[in-house]
Design a protein around this motif. Sequence first.
Motif, PDB file in Angstrom:
ATOM      1  N   TYR A 176       3.063  48.491  94.686  1.00 56.03           N
ATOM      2  CA  TYR A 176       4.201  48.254  93.814  1.00 56.03           C
ATOM      3  C   TYR A 176       5.169  49.446  93.808  1.00 56.03           C
ATOM      4  O   TYR A 176       6.381  49.263  93.710  1.00 56.03           O
ATOM      5  CB  TYR A 176       3.735  47.938  92.391  1.00 56.03           C
ATOM      6  CG  TYR A 176       3.000  46.620  92.324  1.00 56.03           C
ATOM      7  CD1 TYR A 176       3.684  45.427  92.515  1.00 56.03           C
ATOM      8  CD2 TYR A 176       1.637  46.579  92.102  1.00 56.03           C
ATOM      9  CE1 TYR A 176       3.015  44.223  92.475  1.00 56.03           C
ATOM     10  CE2 TYR A 176       0.957  45.384  92.063  1.00 56.03           C
ATOM     11  CZ  TYR A 176       1.654  44.192  92.246  1.00 56.03           C
ATOM     12  OH  TYR A 176       0.997  43.003  92.203  1.00 56.03           O
ATOM     13  N   VAL A 177       4.632  50.620  93.945  1.00 54.33           N
ATOM     14  CA  VAL A 177       5.473  51.817  94.002  1.00 54.33           C
ATOM     15  C   VAL A 177       6.324  51.787  95.268  1.00 54.33           C
ATOM     16  O   VAL A 177       7.532  52.052  95.241  1.00 54.33           O
ATOM     17  CB  VAL A 177       4.621  53.109  93.936  1.00 54.33           C
ATOM     18  CG1 VAL A 177       5.472  54.339  94.199  1.00 54.33           C
ATOM     19  CG2 VAL A 177       3.911  53.205  92.607  1.00 54.33           C
TER      20      VAL A 177
ATOM     21  N   ALA B 106       8.992  49.174  94.851  1.00 53.09           N
ATOM     22  CA  ALA B 106      10.014  49.635  93.921  1.00 53.09           C
ATOM     23  C   ALA B 106      10.950  50.641  94.597  1.00 53.09           C
ATOM     24  O   ALA B 106      12.172  50.574  94.435  1.00 53.09           O
ATOM     25  CB  ALA B 106       9.375  50.253  92.685  1.00 53.09           C
ATOM     26  N   VAL B 107      10.381  51.566  95.359  1.00 56.36           N
ATOM     27  CA  VAL B 107      11.197  52.550  96.075  1.00 56.36           C
ATOM     28  C   VAL B 107      12.073  51.852  97.116  1.00 56.36           C
ATOM     29  O   VAL B 107      13.260  52.167  97.259  1.00 56.36           O
ATOM     30  CB  VAL B 107      10.306  53.631  96.729  1.00 56.36           C
ATOM     31  CG1 VAL B 107      11.103  54.504  97.680  1.00 56.36           C
ATOM     32  CG2 VAL B 107       9.628  54.472  95.664  1.00 56.36           C
ATOM     33  N   LEU B 108      11.507  50.900  97.822  1.00 51.28           N
ATOM     34  CA  LEU B 108      12.264  50.142  98.819  1.00 51.28           C
ATOM     35  C   LEU B 108      13.401  49.365  98.158  1.00 51.28           C
ATOM     36  O   LEU B 108      14.533  49.358  98.650  1.00 51.28           O
ATOM     37  CB  LEU B 108      11.335  49.197  99.581  1.00 51.28           C
ATOM     38  CG  LEU B 108      11.983  48.363 100.682  1.00 51.28           C
ATOM     39  CD1 LEU B 108      12.602  49.269 101.738  1.00 51.28           C
ATOM     40  CD2 LEU B 108      10.953  47.442 101.312  1.00 51.28           C
ATOM     41  N   ALA B 109      13.136  48.716  97.035  1.00 52.65           N
ATOM     42  CA  ALA B 109      14.166  47.972  96.310  1.00 52.65           C
ATOM     43  C   ALA B 109      15.270  48.906  95.820  1.00 52.65           C
ATOM     44  O   ALA B 109      16.464  48.598  95.925  1.00 52.65           O
ATOM     45  CB  ALA B 109      13.554  47.210  95.147  1.00 52.65           C
TER      46      ALA B 109
END
Length: 100
Positions: free
Chosen positions: A3-4, A7-10
Amino acid sequence: MKYVVLAVLALFMCTQIGWSYQPSQEYLSVAVEPGQTVWQLASVAAGDDMDVRQVVNEILEDNGLTGTSDIRPGQILRLPIAPGRAEQVRTALARQLVDQ
């Protein structure tokens, strides 16, 4: 952890979209000079990549005008221009006045 990374990719994708966004159109406010017509203003604002007739219609709509003869000297009109062309349009309009 997955998920991290997502989230960073998003977050990265959102910032890239934000940095590359440029408005497709800007507006320039100009004071009408004696002898100027909507067609003259539109032909300068249009540049090489826009249809002058379309720009005339946009000027009429954006400024609440009903016809091309509705302008008078001193009136402030909002002209649609391509992004980054404001100085070029100002210069062309000034040159047009000198040539009259």
